[in-house]
Structures are given as C-alpha cells and as structure tokens.
Write a protein that holds these residues in place. Structure first.
Motif, PDB file in Angstrom:
ATOM      1  N   LYS A 151      13.389   3.021  -8.767  1.00 33.32           N
ATOM      2  CA  LYS A 151      12.310   1.941  -8.824  1.00 33.32           C
ATOM      3  C   LYS A 151      12.808   0.864  -8.113  1.00 33.32           C
ATOM      4  O   LYS A 151      12.009  -0.110  -7.617  1.00 33.32           O
ATOM      5  CB  LYS A 151      12.288   1.763 -10.156  1.00 33.32           C
ATOM      6  N   LYS A 152      14.150   0.328  -8.140  1.00 37.07           N
ATOM      7  CA  LYS A 152      14.733  -0.812  -7.409  1.00 37.07           C
ATOM      8  C   LYS A 152      14.242  -0.721  -5.925  1.00 37.07           C
ATOM      9  O   LYS A 152      14.095  -1.544  -5.150  1.00 37.07           O
ATOM     10  CB  LYS A 152      16.013  -0.953  -7.784  1.00 37.07           C
ATOM     11  N   GLY A 153      14.681   0.672  -5.368  1.00 38.92           N
ATOM     12  CA  GLY A 153      14.219   1.076  -3.813  1.00 38.92           C
ATOM     13  C   GLY A 153      12.794   0.615  -3.600  1.00 38.92           C
ATOM     14  O   GLY A 153      12.570   0.122  -2.815  1.00 38.92           O
ATOM     15  N   GLU A 154      11.972   1.063  -4.637  1.00 41.42           N
ATOM     16  CA  GLU A 154      10.327   0.976  -4.255  1.00 41.42           C
ATOM     17  C   GLU A 154      10.171  -0.662  -4.443  1.00 41.42           C
ATOM     18  O   GLU A 154       9.326  -1.046  -3.690  1.00 41.42           O
ATOM     19  CB  GLU A 154       9.421   1.514  -5.532  1.00 41.42           C
ATOM     20  N   HIS A 155      10.696  -1.213  -5.215  1.00 44.28           N
ATOM     21  CA  HIS A 155      10.549  -2.848  -5.376  1.00 44.28           C
ATOM     22  C   HIS A 155      10.843  -3.506  -4.142  1.00 44.28           C
ATOM     23  O   HIS A 155      10.256  -4.388  -3.628  1.00 44.28           O
ATOM     24  CB  HIS A 155      11.097  -3.439  -6.556  1.00 44.28           C
ATOM     25  N   ALA A 156      12.089  -2.813  -3.539  1.00 47.67           N
ATOM     26  CA  ALA A 156      12.516  -3.656  -2.114  1.00 47.67           C
ATOM     27  C   ALA A 156      11.704  -3.173  -1.136  1.00 47.67           C
ATOM     28  O   ALA A 156      11.581  -4.233  -0.190  1.00 47.67           O
ATOM     29  CB  ALA A 156      14.021  -3.028  -2.083  1.00 47.67           C
ATOM     30  N   GLU A 157      10.829  -2.297  -0.875  1.00 45.35           N
ATOM     31  CA  GLU A 157      10.056  -1.882  -0.046  1.00 45.35           C
ATOM     32  C   GLU A 157       8.586  -2.414  -0.191  1.00 45.35           C
ATOM     33  O   GLU A 157       7.876  -2.403   0.859  1.00 45.35           O
ATOM     34  CB  GLU A 157       9.785  -0.242   0.079  1.00 45.35           C
ATOM     35  N   ARG A 158       8.395  -3.163  -1.312  1.00 41.07           N
ATOM     36  CA  ARG A 158       7.103  -3.760  -1.299  1.00 41.07           C
ATOM     37  C   ARG A 158       6.801  -4.799  -0.266  1.00 41.07           C
ATOM     38  O   ARG A 158       7.666  -5.365   0.362  1.00 41.07           O
ATOM     39  CB  ARG A 158       6.757  -4.584  -2.659  1.00 41.07           C
ATOM     40  N   ARG A 159       5.557  -4.991   0.274  1.00 42.18           N
ATOM     41  CA  ARG A 159       4.969  -5.935   1.341  1.00 42.18           C
ATOM     42  C   ARG A 159       3.957  -6.676   0.371  1.00 42.18           C
ATOM     43  O   ARG A 159       3.464  -6.412  -0.201  1.00 42.18           O
ATOM     44  CB  ARG A 159       4.279  -5.102   2.078  1.00 42.18           C
ATOM     45  N   PHE A 160       4.056  -7.982   0.984  1.00 39.57           N
ATOM     46  CA  PHE A 160       3.287  -9.053   0.268  1.00 39.57           C
ATOM     47  C   PHE A 160       2.205  -9.311   1.353  1.00 39.57           C
ATOM     48  O   PHE A 160       2.418  -9.319   2.547  1.00 39.57           O
ATOM     49  CB  PHE A 160       4.122 -10.101  -0.282  1.00 39.57           C
ATOM     50  N   PHE A 161       1.244  -9.875   0.895  1.00 32.75           N
ATOM     51  CA  PHE A 161       0.012 -10.222   1.950  1.00 32.75           C
ATOM     52  C   PHE A 161      -0.360 -11.445   1.561  1.00 32.75           C
ATOM     53  O   PHE A 161      -0.276 -12.026   0.438  1.00 32.75           O
ATOM     54  CB  PHE A 161      -1.001  -9.178   2.036  1.00 32.75           C
ATOM     55  N   ALA A 162      -1.080 -12.169   2.479  1.00 28.13           N
ATOM     56  CA  ALA A 162      -1.857 -13.563   2.207  1.00 28.13           C
ATOM     57  C   ALA A 162      -3.259 -13.210   2.374  1.00 28.13           C
ATOM     58  O   ALA A 162      -3.598 -12.791   3.821  1.00 28.13           O
ATOM     59  CB  ALA A 162      -1.298 -14.793   2.800  1.00 28.13           C
TER      60      ALA A 162
END
Length: 65
Positions: free
Chosen positions: A46-57
């Motif tokens: 789950k930590k790995g998944e969190h690190a791969e998240r992308r954010f958008f505006a």
C-alpha cells in the motif's frame, strides 16, 4: 500583531536554517475508503501504491457566450 512586508518575510525565511536533529517529522495522512489513515501504518504494498499516485489540477470550463 507584528505585520511584515513580503520582502521582510522572505528575508526572515532565508536566514532561518534548521539542522536535521532540530526538524520534526511530518506525518502524512490520506483518505482510504471513506476514512483517514496515516500512511506510516500502511503495509509495504500500500505504501508503494501511495508513492505511485498522480495528482491533477482540474481546469475550469470556459463558458461560451
């Protein structure tokens, strides 16, 4: 209350430095399935998944007239 101009505030920020032992760790929380949890409590996957998240505006739509 002491008010500083932007230049004074920037100057103050430039002069303050902290060593690593003076810093306090920041605890990151995220929303998971409708509730909030600290990322530190996640398992390795789950930590790995969190690190791969992308954010958008999201941009506003232009209203035609």
């Amino acid at each position: 209350m002491n008010m500083h101009s932007a230049t004074e505030t920037r100057h103050l920020a430039d002069t303050i430095t902290l060593s690593d032992d003076e810093r306090q760790p920041c605890e990151v929380w995220t929303r998971v399935m409708g509730y909030h949890r600290p990322v530190a409590s996640f398992n390795t996957g789950k930590k790995g998944e969190h690190a791969e998240r992308r954010f958008f505006a999201e941009n506003r739509c232009a209203l035609g007239g």
